[in-house]
Design an enzyme around this catalytic site. Structure first.
Site, PDB file in Angstrom:
ATOM      1  N   THR A  69      40.442  28.670  28.928  1.00  7.59           N
ATOM      2  CA  THR A  69      40.432  26.609  28.923  1.00  7.59           C
ATOM      3  C   THR A  69      40.811  26.242  30.536  1.00  7.59           C
ATOM      4  OG1 THR A  69      42.442  26.460  28.966  1.00  7.59           O
ATOM      5  CG2 THR A  69      41.746  26.220  26.551  1.00  7.59           C
ATOM      6  N   GLY A  70      40.287  27.483  31.805  1.00  7.24           N
ATOM      7  CA  GLY A  70      40.949  26.713  32.992  1.00  7.24           C
ATOM      8  C   GLY A  70      39.945  26.581  33.296  1.00  7.24           C
TER       9      GLY A  70
ATOM     10  N   TYR B  77      23.324  42.004  42.521  1.00  5.16           N
ATOM     11  CA  TYR B  77      22.338  41.570  41.678  1.00  5.16           C
ATOM     12  C   TYR B  77      21.089  41.165  42.762  1.00  5.16           C
ATOM     13  CZ  TYR B  77      26.807  38.876  41.321  1.00  5.16           C
ATOM     14  OH  TYR B  77      27.547  38.193  40.658  1.00  5.16           O
TER      15      TYR B  77
ATOM     16  N   GLU C 174      29.934  52.101  48.345  1.00  6.10           N
ATOM     17  CA  GLU C 174      30.157  50.948  49.969  1.00  6.10           C
ATOM     18  C   GLU C 174      31.254  52.276  50.953  1.00  6.10           C
ATOM     19  OE1 GLU C 174      31.713  47.667  48.485  1.00  6.10           O
ATOM     20  OE2 GLU C 174      33.929  47.656  48.448  1.00  6.10           O
TER      21      GLU C 174
ATOM     22  N   HIS D   8      35.541  42.925  51.314  1.00  3.83           N
ATOM     23  CA  HIS D   8      36.630  43.298  49.922  1.00  3.83           C
ATOM     24  C   HIS D   8      37.800  44.082  50.554  1.00  3.83           C
ATOM     25  CE1 HIS D   8      32.318  44.461  47.536  1.00  3.83           C
ATOM     26  NE2 HIS D   8      33.203  43.060  47.176  1.00  3.83           N
TER      27      HIS D   8
END
Lengths: 290, 389
Positions: A17-18, A159, A209, A247
């Protein structure tokens, strides 16, 4: 076929619900994911997005027979959420949350290992099986159905790469963002094993990476165990030493974890390594046409 | 986040890891008072910067009198210290740490760090103290003893014994070492450290162990539960542009090239740097505007990139997932209104609402914005733009 998630996966969202939970749960439902409910402690009994809300994962599993969980809770509570899911009978846990303390992840991972549960992430975009189920935050429309399995440490770069694969006239079976933290639940090797067995997957793409040595371990594994063609790109050839590149795990420590070291290891293992991040789609097509 | 030696030693003391008596000063005139407080008849004055190799660079001095301490303190505070870790520009020293001298019998090494492959913290010890540990690891790896510690069960007696026997300690020393190592484990784990390093760890003439140096780094993700450690952050040790970027939720690392880049996502940002290089350019920075990029973060991104006078062109590479490209396009236009961007901007927007975004860019009256269709095209165009300037 595909790996880890498909259209019969019964998915709950922890942190349902956040703001984040609501937005991404809606997107997953729109993609066609079988979202059967959600968990927000204190909001059990309510209905959200047309699905039941539960106080605990245990209740949710009992009522909905959920087997997969998407975690979108703040970092301070995320390890707790992972362990709750594992203790409650969830089989695939996808933790999107970025910024979880490493000590918490180490403990949560030991816990999921002990419960024989797959943990994907944290700090990742999640997992998507094209046209079947999206358990994550990626833009679903990019991942057209096809025969390529994709493993990536990254978010938007995943993506980008999936898009290139599609533009090259191919598509995706399952794509997994494994996460960019120093400790992550599911490693490249874990997924290579699954893709090797998956009949629908004809080739595998690895997007690695700088930082750590997971790609080098994967190279060792590929040598003796993977028969399908593998194409890889390692991000961070131009990254300076000793600097964290976004990262938490993307850092060259001393002289360890460089892109070159990883590329060399993969190439030696027979993997087709591309230097340019713009060449993945084309290279995958070439490799398949061979 | 890293901290200074004197701060790491404050933490050590709290957990019972023995340290020499010492005091940090910021003004040379406080040196004598510090010495009186410490006592003894021989002292070491040490420059406090985050980089290692301070001794070789002249940042550590042995003093035998009050006057010598003051003299060295005034030399060290305000000096620009160059070590193999500071880069050629060096670091301005603003603080010195004065410490009582120690009677050294043996110099050892003891450290803790996360082993990513094993997914556990490891404690490492070596008889080769006082030497760069990376060098020992490369040349004589057998001289480093490592034990993995499971955080669920914590530091056990066998961990201490494996390390101690590896260091060839005597029976009496082993007992002392065990206490020391256990306390060090607490320092590491209870503070969510990413690194604790004592080099050298000193065995004194009376068979006690004492941390002569101390280096600590912390897991940034865990700082929220350690406000006391967050307060130790020294902004003078960090790049101001990186701090500013952080305050706006951006992740920025300055590099030496002239092609600025603004990208959403760390992996794509690194790849964008890589492809600029492959096309014959040099990236000026790493900049990840994050998953929640907005008009204001884009504007801030431009501001930060343009603070670097080397930047001759900017590549904006956005693959919209959560982020909608039309919003980024509007952000770019808004930003160029408020900040004068005089260098060419190559814009590549793909993913969610990319079509609308390209229209927005196309309809703008700005002449220095060049549209690109894909990653390769964008890199070629921005390198060409730099070379055309």
């Amino acid at each position: 076929m595909s790996i880890l998630v498909n259209k019969s996966s019964r998915v709950i969202v922890q942190g349902f619900t956040g703001k984040e939970g609501t937005f991404h749960a809606e997107q997953c439902i729109a993609y066609g994911t079988n979202v059967v409910g959600g968990v927000t402690p204190g909001k059990g009994g309510q209905t959200h997005l047309g699905r039941p809300v539960f106080h605990t994962v245990k209740e949710a599993v009992k009522a909905t027979k959920a087997d997969t969980s998407l975690i979108l809770v703040p970092p301070a509570f995320a390890a707790d959420a992972i362990m709750e899911a594992a203790a409650s009978g969830i089989k695939v846990i996808v933790c999107i949350t970025e910024g979880i303390p490493t000590r918490d992840v180490i403990i949560a991972k030991k816990f999921t290992d002990n419960h024989n549960v797959t943990l994907i992430g944290p700090n990742c975009p999640g997992i998507i099986t094209a046209d079947e189920a999206k358990v994550g935050i990626m833009p679903g429309f990019v991942f057209k159905k096809g025969t390529i399995g994709l493993i990536s440490k990254s978010g938007t770069l995943t993506y980008e790469m999936a898009n290139q694969v599609v533009l090259a006239g191919l598509g995706i079976t399952t794509a997994i963002g494994i996460g960019g933290d120093p400790i992550i639940g599911t490693t490249i090797i874990d997924l290579l094993k699954l893709f090797e067995k998956d009949q629908e997957t004809k080739a595998i793409v690895i997007i690695g990476e700088i930082g750590g040595d997971m790609e080098i371990q994967a190279a060792e594994y590929i040598k003796g165990n993977i028969t399908k063609p593998v194409v890889a790109f390692i991000a961070g050839s131009t990254a300076p030493k000793g600097k964290r590149m976004g990262h938490a795990g993307a850092i060259i420590a001393g002289s360890k974890g460089t892109a070159q070291e990883k590329k060399d290891a993969l190439a030696k293992a027979g993997v087709t390594v591309v230097d340019s991040p713009a060449d993945i789609g084309v290279k995958v097509r070439d490799v398949l046409n061979k | 986040m890293n901290i200074h030696e004197y701060q790491a030693k404050q933490i050590f003391a709290k957990y019972g890891v023995p340290i020499p008596k010492g005091k940090m000063i910021e003004k040379p005139e406080d040196a004598k008072d510090a010495v009186r407080e410490i006592g003894g008849n021989i002292w070491v004055v040490k420059a406090q910067i985050h980089a290692g190799g301070r001794g070789k660079g002249g940042g550590v001095k042995l003093a035998r009198s009050l006057d010598e301490v003051e003299k060295y303190a005034s030399e060290i505070i305000g000096m620009t210290l160059i070590t193999h870790q500071t880069g050629p520009a060096g670091k301005l020293v603003k603080k010195a740490y004065i410490e009582g001298g120690i009677d050294i019998k043996k110099e050892l090494y003891l450290g803790m760090v996360l082993d990513r492959a094993k997914e556990l913290p490891v404690m490492m010890a070596s008889t080769e103290g006082g030497v760069e540990i990376e060098k020992v690891a490369a040349e004589t790896p057998e001289k480093i003893i490592k034990v993995e510690i499971d955080p669920l069960t914590g530091f056990q007696g066998y961990h201490a014994r494996e390390l101690a026997f590896g260091l060839n300690l005597t029976k009496e020393q082993i007992k002392e070492f065990g206490k020391f190592a256990k306390a060090l484990y607490k320092v590491y784990t209870l503070n969510d450290a990413s690194l604790v390093e004592i080099n050298p760890l000193v065995l004194t003439a009376d068979d006690k162990f004492i941390a002569l140096d101390a280096k600590m780094g912390f897991d940034d993700n865990a700082l929220f539960r350690h406000p006391d450690i967050s307060e130790m952050r020294d902004f003078d040790e960090e790049d101001p542009a990186e701090i500013e970027a952080n305050n706006y939720g951006l992740s920025y690392v300055k590099l030496d090239g002239n092609v600025g880049c603004m990208v959403n996502g760390a992996g794509l940002a690194m790849s964008t740097m890589d492809i600029i290089k492959l096309e014959g350019g040099e990236p000026a920075n790493f900049l990840d505007v994050g998953g929640k990029a907005s008009a204001s973060t884009v504007a801030k991104g431009f501001e930060i990139i343009l603070k670097d006078p080397n930047v001759k062109a900017i590549l904006v590479n956005i693959f919209g997932g959560i982020v909608r490209c039309d919003r980024i396009a509007n952000g770019i236009l808004e930003a160029t209104e408020t900040i004068k961007v005089e260098v060419p901007i190559v814009v590549r927007l793909d993913g969610t609402n990319a079509k609308e975004a390209i229209e927005i860019i196309g309809n703008s009256s700005l002449t220095n914005i060049i549209s690109a269709t894909d990653l390769g095209d964008a890199a070629r165009k921005v390198v060409k733009a730099v070379k055309g300037v």
